[in-house]
Each structure stands twice: as C-alpha cells, then as structure tokens.
Design a protein around this motif. Structure first.
Motif, PDB file in Angstrom:
ATOM      1  N   ALA A  31       1.911  -3.122   1.398  1.00 14.33           N
ATOM      2  CA  ALA A  31       0.950  -3.148   0.285  1.00 14.33           C
ATOM      3  C   ALA A  31      -0.439  -2.721   0.749  1.00 14.33           C
ATOM      4  O   ALA A  31      -1.121  -1.941   0.099  1.00 14.33           O
ATOM      5  CB  ALA A  31       0.899  -4.536  -0.319  1.00 14.33           C
ATOM      6  N   LEU A  32      -0.843  -3.236   1.920  1.00 12.69           N
ATOM      7  CA  LEU A  32      -2.200  -2.961   2.393  1.00 12.69           C
ATOM      8  C   LEU A  32      -2.358  -1.536   2.929  1.00 12.69           C
ATOM      9  O   LEU A  32      -3.463  -1.004   2.959  1.00 12.69           O
ATOM     10  CB  LEU A  32      -2.583  -3.952   3.488  1.00 12.69           C
ATOM     11  CG  LEU A  32      -2.710  -5.413   3.034  1.00 12.69           C
ATOM     12  CD1 LEU A  32      -2.869  -6.323   4.220  1.00 12.69           C
ATOM     13  CD2 LEU A  32      -3.878  -5.583   2.084  1.00 12.69           C
ATOM     14  N   SER A  33      -1.247  -0.921   3.347  1.00 18.37           N
ATOM     15  CA  SER A  33      -1.351   0.438   3.867  1.00 18.37           C
ATOM     16  C   SER A  33      -1.512   1.453   2.748  1.00 18.37           C
ATOM     17  O   SER A  33      -1.751   2.631   3.004  1.00 18.37           O
ATOM     18  CB  SER A  33      -0.104   0.795   4.694  1.00 18.37           C
ATOM     19  OG  SER A  33       1.046   0.847   3.889  1.00 18.37           O
ATOM     20  N   PHE A  47      -1.597  12.047   6.480  1.00 19.61           N
ATOM     21  CA  PHE A  47      -2.610  12.937   5.926  1.00 19.61           C
ATOM     22  C   PHE A  47      -2.458  13.045   4.412  1.00 19.61           C
ATOM     23  O   PHE A  47      -1.455  12.626   3.842  1.00 19.61           O
ATOM     24  CB  PHE A  47      -2.510  14.314   6.580  1.00 19.61           C
ATOM     25  CG  PHE A  47      -2.750  14.291   8.064  1.00 19.61           C
ATOM     26  CD1 PHE A  47      -4.017  14.464   8.581  1.00 19.61           C
ATOM     27  CD2 PHE A  47      -1.698  14.064   8.947  1.00 19.61           C
ATOM     28  CE1 PHE A  47      -4.248  14.424   9.944  1.00 19.61           C
ATOM     29  CE2 PHE A  47      -1.912  14.025  10.319  1.00 19.61           C
ATOM     30  CZ  PHE A  47      -3.191  14.204  10.818  1.00 19.61           C
ATOM     31  N   ALA A  48      -3.497  13.613   3.789  1.00 14.82           N
ATOM     32  CA  ALA A  48      -3.524  13.790   2.328  1.00 14.82           C
ATOM     33  C   ALA A  48      -3.344  12.456   1.610  1.00 14.82           C
ATOM     34  O   ALA A  48      -2.654  12.371   0.592  1.00 14.82           O
ATOM     35  CB  ALA A  48      -2.452  14.794   1.899  1.00 14.82           C
ATOM     36  N   ARG A  49      -3.982  11.411   2.139  1.00 16.89           N
ATOM     37  CA  ARG A  49      -3.964  10.096   1.508  1.00 16.89           C
ATOM     38  C   ARG A  49      -5.236   9.907   0.675  1.00 16.89           C
ATOM     39  O   ARG A  49      -6.187  10.678   0.773  1.00 16.89           O
ATOM     40  CB  ARG A  49      -3.857   8.985   2.562  1.00 16.89           C
ATOM     41  CG  ARG A  49      -2.580   9.033   3.372  1.00 16.89           C
ATOM     42  CD  ARG A  49      -1.329   8.795   2.534  1.00 16.89           C
ATOM     43  NE  ARG A  49      -1.309   7.450   1.990  1.00 16.89           N
ATOM     44  CZ  ARG A  49      -0.680   6.418   2.557  1.00 16.89           C
ATOM     45  NH1 ARG A  49      -0.013   6.586   3.686  1.00 16.89           N
ATOM     46  NH2 ARG A  49      -0.682   5.221   1.996  1.00 16.89           N
ATOM     47  N   GLY A  50      -5.259   8.859  -0.128  1.00 15.69           N
ATOM     48  CA  GLY A  50      -6.388   8.652  -1.026  1.00 15.69           C
ATOM     49  C   GLY A  50      -7.666   8.220  -0.337  1.00 15.69           C
ATOM     50  O   GLY A  50      -8.759   8.384  -0.880  1.00 15.69           O
ATOM     51  N   GLN A  51      -7.543   7.673   0.886  1.00 15.75           N
ATOM     52  CA  GLN A  51      -8.721   7.163   1.594  1.00 15.75           C
ATOM     53  C   GLN A  51      -8.469   7.276   3.090  1.00 15.75           C
ATOM     54  O   GLN A  51      -7.327   7.215   3.549  1.00 15.75           O
ATOM     55  CB  GLN A  51      -8.968   5.702   1.206  1.00 15.75           C
ATOM     56  CG  GLN A  51     -10.334   5.172   1.541  1.00 15.75           C
ATOM     57  CD  GLN A  51     -10.560   3.785   0.918  1.00 15.75           C
ATOM     58  OE1 GLN A  51      -9.679   2.937   0.915  1.00 15.75           O
ATOM     59  NE2 GLN A  51     -11.750   3.571   0.377  1.00 15.75           N
ATOM     60  N   LEU A  95       7.752   1.816   7.338  1.00 16.53           N
ATOM     61  CA  LEU A  95       7.085   1.199   6.185  1.00 16.53           C
ATOM     62  C   LEU A  95       6.108   2.168   5.535  1.00 16.53           C
ATOM     63  O   LEU A  95       5.910   2.138   4.318  1.00 16.53           O
ATOM     64  CB  LEU A  95       6.352  -0.068   6.632  1.00 16.53           C
ATOM     65  CG  LEU A  95       7.245  -1.230   7.090  1.00 16.53           C
ATOM     66  CD1 LEU A  95       6.394  -2.345   7.664  1.00 16.53           C
ATOM     67  CD2 LEU A  95       8.096  -1.756   5.943  1.00 16.53           C
ATOM     68  N   ASP A  96       5.491   3.015   6.336  1.00 19.14           N
ATOM     69  CA  ASP A  96       4.537   3.988   5.797  1.00 19.14           C
ATOM     70  C   ASP A  96       5.214   5.108   5.020  1.00 19.14           C
ATOM     71  O   ASP A  96       4.658   5.641   4.059  1.00 19.14           O
ATOM     72  CB  ASP A  96       3.714   4.612   6.931  1.00 19.14           C
ATOM     73  CG  ASP A  96       2.594   3.702   7.409  1.00 19.14           C
ATOM     74  OD1 ASP A  96       2.197   2.808   6.639  1.00 19.14           O
ATOM     75  OD2 ASP A  96       2.131   3.884   8.544  1.00 19.14           O
ATOM     76  N   ASN A  97       6.423   5.467   5.449  1.00 18.84           N
ATOM     77  CA  ASN A  97       7.035   6.699   4.945  1.00 18.84           C
ATOM     78  C   ASN A  97       8.098   6.513   3.876  1.00 18.84           C
ATOM     79  O   ASN A  97       8.456   7.474   3.213  1.00 18.84           O
ATOM     80  CB  ASN A  97       7.636   7.486   6.110  1.00 18.84           C
ATOM     81  CG  ASN A  97       6.574   7.992   7.061  1.00 18.84           C
ATOM     82  OD1 ASN A  97       5.470   8.311   6.647  1.00 18.84           O
ATOM     83  ND2 ASN A  97       6.898   8.063   8.340  1.00 18.84           N
ATOM     84  N   ASP A  98       8.630   5.310   3.719  1.00 16.93           N
ATOM     85  CA  ASP A  98       9.649   5.142   2.695  1.00 16.93           C
ATOM     86  C   ASP A  98       9.697   3.692   2.241  1.00 16.93           C
ATOM     87  O   ASP A  98       8.882   2.862   2.627  1.00 16.93           O
ATOM     88  CB  ASP A  98      11.026   5.608   3.188  1.00 16.93           C
ATOM     89  CG  ASP A  98      11.486   4.849   4.434  1.00 16.93           C
ATOM     90  OD1 ASP A  98      11.340   3.618   4.479  1.00 16.93           O
ATOM     91  OD2 ASP A  98      12.013   5.492   5.362  1.00 16.93           O
ATOM     92  N   GLU A  99      10.662   3.386   1.424  1.00 13.27           N
ATOM     93  CA  GLU A  99      10.839   2.046   0.882  1.00 13.27           C
ATOM     94  C   GLU A  99      12.019   1.353   1.551  1.00 13.27           C
ATOM     95  O   GLU A  99      12.919   0.839   0.898  1.00 13.27           O
ATOM     96  CB  GLU A  99      11.053   2.132  -0.644  1.00 13.27           C
ATOM     97  CG  GLU A  99       9.850   2.622  -1.413  1.00 13.27           C
ATOM     98  CD  GLU A  99       8.653   1.686  -1.290  1.00 13.27           C
ATOM     99  OE1 GLU A  99       8.859   0.461  -1.277  1.00 13.27           O
ATOM    100  OE2 GLU A  99       7.522   2.179  -1.193  1.00 13.27           O
ATOM    101  N   SER A 100      12.066   1.348   2.854  1.00 15.12           N
ATOM    102  CA  SER A 100      13.179   0.776   3.598  1.00 15.12           C
ATOM    103  C   SER A 100      13.406  -0.684   3.232  1.00 15.12           C
ATOM    104  O   SER A 100      12.460  -1.457   3.032  1.00 15.12           O
ATOM    105  CB  SER A 100      12.911   0.871   5.108  1.00 15.12           C
ATOM    106  OG  SER A 100      12.822   2.204   5.522  1.00 15.12           O
ATOM    107  N   ASN A 101      14.645  -1.045   3.174  1.00 16.78           N
ATOM    108  CA  ASN A 101      15.013  -2.448   2.993  1.00 16.78           C
ATOM    109  C   ASN A 101      14.708  -3.190   4.289  1.00 16.78           C
ATOM    110  O   ASN A 101      15.092  -2.748   5.380  1.00 16.78           O
ATOM    111  CB  ASN A 101      16.505  -2.517   2.662  1.00 16.78           C
ATOM    112  CG  ASN A 101      17.002  -3.930   2.527  1.00 16.78           C
ATOM    113  OD1 ASN A 101      17.253  -4.599   3.533  1.00 16.78           O
ATOM    114  ND2 ASN A 101      17.138  -4.387   1.297  1.00 16.78           N
TER     115      ASN A 101
END
Length: 342
Positions: free
Chosen positions: A335-337, A190-194, A296-302
């Motif tokens: 990137a696409l998300s 939620f509260a995303r740009g699109q 992948l959505d929530n952090d910058e996991s390796n």
C-alpha cells in the motif's frame, strides 16, 4: 541485474556524459575540465568505457567550481559550492540520523526551486519524497545525484550502509541503470507518480557516530568517498548474493556447497564474511528481502505463494521476517509503495 562492468571504484562514461550535459548546453568548453579530472576526452565516444571514481569525483568538483553549482546545473537555483559542507556540518551535530536527515532535507528545500525533498514515515517505512510541480521534469541522473548526496551523507553519519529498499522515479527509465543498481538497489521503478527513496524507519533512530573532528577528513574526500565507500559489488558478499539470485531459493546451497563453489573452505568463507560484519544467513535474508520487494512492487502476488517461493515454512514466518527487514508488513509495504495511497 547490475552487470559485471559496474565495478567497484569505476563509473560508467555514460554518467560522465550526464554530468556534462548542462555544461555542454550552456556552450562551455569541457576539455579543460576533463583534463583537470584526468579523463581522456576520447572515452566519451565509447559507451562501454569507464573512468575511476576518483576521476569522476574530480570532474564533479571541477564542474561545481565552473558553474558554482554542486548539482551540475540541474535546478534553476544553484546548489552553490560549499552547500554540501554546510549541510554536513549541521547534520553531524544532531543526536540521531532522523534528526540529521530532517535538517538536511529542510536545507535542500531552501536550496532548490520546485524540487523539494522531505521525509515521510508511516507504518515502519520511511521515504524521502521529492515534491515537484506537475509540469516539471528531471532527468534520472538528477534524482540519483540527489539520492547519492543524501544517502552518502547518511551512511557516513551512521557509520554503516543504510539499506535502500526501493527507489521510485517520475521520469522514464534511462538507457543505462547498472551503476544506479550498484550504488543503491536493484529495486528501481520508473514512470511512477512520485519520486521516492524507501528504507526501514528503524534507521532513523540510529545515533550519529561521527564527530566534527572526523567531518574535516570526510569533507576533504568528498564526493569521491560517497561514491564507493559503502558500495562494493566485487566483494565476496556481493558475489554470493549474485550466485543466490541465479538460483531459486529452494535450490540455495548449504554453506559447505557454497564454499566449494567459491573454491574455499567453509571456515575460510565464514571468516571472510565475518571480517565485513556479514554472514551467509544474513546474505540470504537480504536476497529474500529484495526478491519479496520486487514481487510486491511489480504484481499482485499472493502472500502465501510468495512465502513458499522464497523458502519460508509458512506465511507467518514470511510476515515476521518482512517486518524485521522493512519495518512494515507485506500488505502495508504494497500500500505504501503506491504514492497514490500516501
């Protein structure tokens, strides 16, 4: 996580209140509509109460008739009664799901004002994106109603559930999301740009498996049939996925141990899953996919660390599996998300 209260065949009374919101704002007496749908008005004061999906579907139809709007009055331009049937009749004549979706979204673009869904495809990932004016706001219920209409029709046309990889919404998170998680996916942001609904672009090539003859029966049962047909949170498969989510992938049981947990023989478990076109390996893959997407959505996991956490032998195996699940690589998905990258 969707709670046990979000049962198959029932809808939270909180969504009933959402459905009545615009009607109440216009000062329309809801009592007759609730009675017509078989919903006890006293339930509206009980936040944890639930109604049958059939009752909710009847309320949807009653509100649509009252307002001449199949979208609960949530857009300045009404989705007049008969719009969904018209859209479905056109879609069932298309050769593939992709062509049917394109046509349905073009129709909805004509129906709504400043609320325009369209299809985007990039690097194996498909997204139904809602274009809106920057100052325009929509309740979460509005977006999920749109997704329910589009996704429900798509599943019926394809003859199977189209897996939703994730949903991103411009609006803040509402107080209640359990039914939305059951209907669509646990990966809600939620509260995303699109506002977007994400799925594997391979689904667009699925042939339409329904005929105009079958459409008549489908429309006679709508919208009740799209509320529950491809969603069964109490099935064996759903209960197995819930059990797996409670454990780290490294501790996932083998099929013999799993069968014991559910008090049945391994052969019985395999047979029951097979009756629904499922397998234990397939369910494990679905949970791994959802865990990977959430990470992948929530952090910058390796990626290497994530592959290890999900139980893959190496990063290469994780990449291969993720590409099969989503149509894109982990890097492409990340990137696409992000709507700013599209």
């Amino acid at each position: 996580m969707a709670g046990a209260s979000a049962e198959k065949g029932t809808i939270s009374v909180r969504l009933v209140l959402e459905a009545l919101f615009e009607l109440r704002r216009q000062g329309v007496d809801e009592a007759v509509l609730l009675a017509e749908a078989g919903i006890d008005a006293s339930l509206l004061a009980q936040p944890d109460a639930r109604v049958s999906s059939e009752a909710y579907a009847q309320l949807w139809l009653a509100i649509a008739r009252q307002m001449d709007d199949e979208f609960f009055g949530m857009n300045p331009r009404r989705m007049k009664v008969g719009s969904f049937a018209y859209m479905a009749r056109a879609a069932v004549k298309e050769p593939t799901l992709g062509a049917a979706l394109q046509g349905a979204l073009r129709f909805l673009h004509l129906v709504f004002d400043d609320f325009s869904p369209r299809l985007e495809v990039r690097d194996g990932l498909a997204a139904i994106v809602v274009d809106e004016a920057p100052e325009q706001s929509c309740r979460a219920f509005g977006y999920f109603t749109l997704w329910l209409i589009i996704h429900g029709l798509s599943c019926w046309l394809a003859g199977r559930r189209i897996d939703v990889l994730g949903i991103q919404l411009r609006c803040p998170q509402p107080d209640y999301i359990e039914d939305y998680q059951v209907m669509f996916t646990r990966n809600l942001q939620f509260a995303r740009g699109q506002s977007r609904l994400l799925f594997n672009a391979d689904s667009l090539q699925v042939p339409i498996r329904r005929s105009p003859h079958e459409l008549k029966r489908f429309l006679a049962g709508a919208p009740g049939n799209i509320l529950v047909r491809y969603r069964d949170p109490q099935s064996l498969g759903a209960r197995i996925k819930g059990h797996l989510r409670s454990l780290a992938p490294a501790h996932w049981p083998d099929v013999e141990t799993l069968a014991g947990h559910f008090h049945m023989a391994p052969s019985t478990l395999r047979r029951k899953l097979s009756l629904h076109g499922q397998s234990y390996q397939g369910l494990k893959d679905q949970v791994r996919r959802d865990l990977a997407i959430a990470s992948l959505d929530n952090d910058e996991s390796n990626f290497s660390q994530l592959a290890c956490e999900l139980g893959f032998a190496d990063t290469s195996a994780f990449y291969k599996a993720f590409k099969k699940w989503t149509g894109s690589t982990p890097g492409q998905y990340r990137a696409l998300s992000n709507p700013e990258n599209l």
